[in-house]
Design a protein around this motif. Structure first.
Motif, PDB file in Angstrom:
ATOM      1  N   ASP A  12      -9.429 -11.495  -9.232  1.00 54.46           N
ATOM      2  CA  ASP A  12      -9.417 -10.149  -9.808  1.00 54.46           C
ATOM      3  C   ASP A  12      -8.292 -10.216 -10.770  1.00 54.46           C
ATOM      4  O   ASP A  12      -7.479  -8.996 -10.908  1.00 54.46           O
ATOM      5  N   THR A 266      -2.178  -9.863  -6.702  1.00 54.75           N
ATOM      6  CA  THR A 266      -3.039  -9.116  -5.610  1.00 54.75           C
ATOM      7  C   THR A 266      -3.783 -10.054  -4.808  1.00 54.75           C
ATOM      8  O   THR A 266      -4.072 -11.392  -5.503  1.00 54.75           O
ATOM      9  N   ARG A 267      -4.251  -9.989  -3.742  1.00 55.52           N
ATOM     10  CA  ARG A 267      -5.043 -10.739  -2.809  1.00 55.52           C
ATOM     11  C   ARG A 267      -5.911  -9.818  -2.058  1.00 55.52           C
ATOM     12  O   ARG A 267      -5.337  -8.842  -1.200  1.00 55.52           O
ATOM     13  N   VAL A 268      -7.165 -10.175  -1.837  1.00 53.72           N
ATOM     14  CA  VAL A 268      -7.943  -9.554  -0.880  1.00 53.72           C
ATOM     15  C   VAL A 268      -8.459 -10.501   0.102  1.00 53.72           C
ATOM     16  O   VAL A 268      -8.608 -11.742  -0.156  1.00 53.72           O
ATOM     17  N   ARG A 286      -0.858  -0.668  -6.100  1.00 51.31           N
ATOM     18  CA  ARG A 286      -2.113  -0.381  -5.586  1.00 51.31           C
ATOM     19  C   ARG A 286      -2.805   1.025  -6.251  1.00 51.31           C
ATOM     20  O   ARG A 286      -3.672   0.831  -6.639  1.00 51.31           O
ATOM     21  N   GLU A 291      -6.047  -0.986  -7.202  1.00 50.30           N
ATOM     22  CA  GLU A 291      -6.299  -2.165  -6.803  1.00 50.30           C
ATOM     23  C   GLU A 291      -7.300  -2.056  -5.565  1.00 50.30           C
ATOM     24  O   GLU A 291      -6.830  -2.071  -4.640  1.00 50.30           O
ATOM     25  N   GLY A 293     -11.127  -3.730  -4.265  1.00 52.65           N
ATOM     26  CA  GLY A 293     -12.306  -4.529  -4.603  1.00 52.65           C
ATOM     27  C   GLY A 293     -13.380  -4.055  -5.457  1.00 52.65           C
ATOM     28  O   GLY A 293     -13.998  -3.210  -5.101  1.00 52.65           O
ATOM     29  N   ARG A 300      -6.728  -4.136  -2.164  1.00 60.47           N
ATOM     30  CA  ARG A 300      -5.993  -5.247  -2.579  1.00 60.47           C
ATOM     31  C   ARG A 300      -4.547  -5.272  -1.875  1.00 60.47           C
ATOM     32  O   ARG A 300      -4.087  -4.281  -2.329  1.00 60.47           O
ATOM     33  N   ARG A 301      -4.311  -6.404  -1.450  1.00 62.42           N
ATOM     34  CA  ARG A 301      -2.686  -6.498  -1.000  1.00 62.42           C
ATOM     35  C   ARG A 301      -2.096  -6.704  -2.575  1.00 62.42           C
ATOM     36  O   ARG A 301      -2.448  -7.501  -3.250  1.00 62.42           O
ATOM     37  N   CYS A 302      -0.804  -6.147  -2.609  1.00 59.98           N
ATOM     38  CA  CYS A 302      -0.059  -6.369  -4.079  1.00 59.98           C
ATOM     39  C   CYS A 302       1.150  -6.800  -3.742  1.00 59.98           C
ATOM     40  O   CYS A 302       1.874  -6.675  -2.651  1.00 59.98           O
TER      41      CYS A 302
END
Ligand code: GDP
Ligand code: IMO
Ligand code: MG
Length: 424
Positions: A12, A266-268, A286, A291, A293, A300-302
């Motif tokens: 992303d 970011t990470r999902v 976010r 942010e 998906g 999403r984690r930020c």
């Protein structure tokens, strides 16, 4: 000249926007890994698309859109996507699908659910791990099998028999093995049968003619099956190091390798994330960065940018230039933090640990850079950017070891600054 667009974080990063931007000069745009777990946002003439399987270069009439052997294909997703894009374009895109690309079937999604992978790893529930597992176990169904219905039926029968032996009392698997699967597959494949062929050969020829070939990566280096944050990764090779295998062509020259980096991280899904912000600052990122998906709609984690992780990614991507996206989102932050090292076991390290357990123990060591207040979205020249933004970019280039090629200041193609530094 060949160009690769590669995500250098946990996906992303804005690969869809960058690919769409660069594809206007391409003759061929190739997806080489992943499947409909990807969601690449493209804004084409004001209309927003989330592409999952077709390359983000599909919007240009001169582009041949290739799904190479490393891609896993869900025909129903592909069909819906191509229909939607054809309606927008007013013509049907030219597609070439590798005969060696594996197909995602209903039992792959079912197995992902039965095995609880979404809970354990935060997967996208698109059948990705089960289909790549079948490929490695040599029990997969490939798009080339669609060209021979008897072969397809035989291979599907063998696969269903195996499933039934492994799960003799599963009503879900019984429901799938009613026998209609092959016919259903052939029906959804019907519009694509003429597009299935020797993609590796076509890519090899285009490269030999020195055509403008663009390779579009899915996911990001930190989600790479082998060199990402295993086991919280996807099931394909996401880096430049994996590209040759994903297309089936030895890559002697790809002069331009654009590493796409979001200006923060970011990470999902699950997995360690050393610079994650679980406070108001993360919430602001976010909200300001929208942010959520593209494929699953999950928040999403930020967190802040992580140079340790980016240097790890650069070892596999060998970027010749960086595209830094979403710099506009950082406007208004008093101070921006950049992770330059980790603290692990009482010591400072700049090494990115491969073991998930070690990464989970890493504490970020930050350096502070001053923020800026200006709205960047209308800026079109590098020199217009506030000096604080330019020093942030310079620090990223130095930390990753590659020049800034593009700065993205909004979701549309126009909202981009090209610096001219992009190839070897
Ligand atoms: P991909 O999977 O790498 O293609 O990235 P996604 O499309 O999943 O997520 C990127 C998101 O950021 C999308 O909503 C894009 O429209 C948006 N985006 C891309 N570049 C920029 C940018 O420079 N600024 C802002 N504000 N949004 C951007
Ligand atoms: P693009 O191409 C962000 C993540 C999932 C999960 C892990 C494994 O849009 O950048 P999978 O379904 O692949 O088995 O899930 O990988 N993931 C992504 N995260 N962007 C993506 O694609 C992703 N594709 C998979 O959230 O954590
Ligand atoms: Mg995405």
């Amino acid at each position: 000249m060949a160009t690769a667009v590669l995500g250098m974080q946990w996906g992303d990063e804005g690969k869809g926007k960058v690919t769409h931007l660069l594809a206007k000069d391409a003759t061929m745009v190739v997806r080489f890994n992943g499947g409909p777990n990807a969601g690449h946002t493209v804004i084409d003439r004001g209309v927003r698309f989330g592409t999952h399987l077709v390359p983000a270069g599909v919007f240009y009439p001169d582009v041949l859109s290739v799904l190479a052997s490393g891609v896993v294909i869900d025909l129903s997703v592909l069909r819906q996507e191509v229909e939607e894009i054809s309606r927008h374009l007013g013509w049907r895109p030219r597609l070439l699908i590798s005969e060696a690309a594996h197909l995602i079937l209903p039992y792959h999604r079912l197995l992902e659910d039965l095995e609880g992978m979404a809970g354990t790893f935060g997967t996208t529930r698109r059948g990705i791990a089960p289909v790549y597992r079948d490929r490695a176990a040599k029990v997969g169904i490939r798009s080339g099998d669609l060209l021979s219905p008897p072969r397809l039926r035989r291979r599907l029968d063998e696969r269903m028999d195996l499933l039934k032996r492994l799960a003799p009392r599963s009503p879900e698997i019984d429901a799938l093995s009613g026998g209609g699967l092959a016919e259903e597959l052939l029906r959804s494949a019907e519009p694509f049968l003429n597009s299935i062929g020797d993609a590796a050969g076509a890519i090899g020829e285009a490269l030999a003619r020195d055509e403008a070939v663009l390779f579009e990566g899915a996911q990001g280096a930190l989600l790479d099956l082998d060199f990402g944050t295993y086991p919280f990764v996807t099931s394909s090779s996401t880096t430049f190091a994996g590209l040759a295998n994903g297309i089936g062509v030895p890559l002697l020259r790809v002069d331009c390798r654009i590493g796409v980096i979001k200006a923060y991280t970011t990470r999902v899904g699950e997995g360690a994330f050393p610079t994650e912000l679980v406070d108001e600052v993360g919430e602001t990122l976010r909200r300001e960065g929208a942010e959520f998906g593209t494929t699953t709609g999950r928040p999403r984690r930020c967190g802040w940018l992580d140079l340790v992780a980016l240097r790890h990614a650069a070892a596999f991507d060998a970027p010749t230039g960086l595209a830094v996206t979403k710099l506009d989102v950082l406007s208004g932050s008093e101070e921006i933090k950049l992770c330059r090292a980790y603290r692990l076991g009482g010591r400072e390290t700049t090494r990115f640990p491969l073991a998930a357990e070690d990464l989970a123990e890493c504490q970020p060591v930050y350096e502070m850079v001053p923020g800026w207040r200006e709205d960047l979205s209308g800026m079109r020249e590098y020199d217009e950017l506030p000096k604080e933004a330019r020093s942030y970019l310079a620090r990223i280039a130095e930390g990753v070891g590659a020049p800034i090629a593009y700065v993205s200041l909004g979701p549309s193609a126009e909202e981009t600054i090209a610096t001219g530094f992009d190839s070897e």
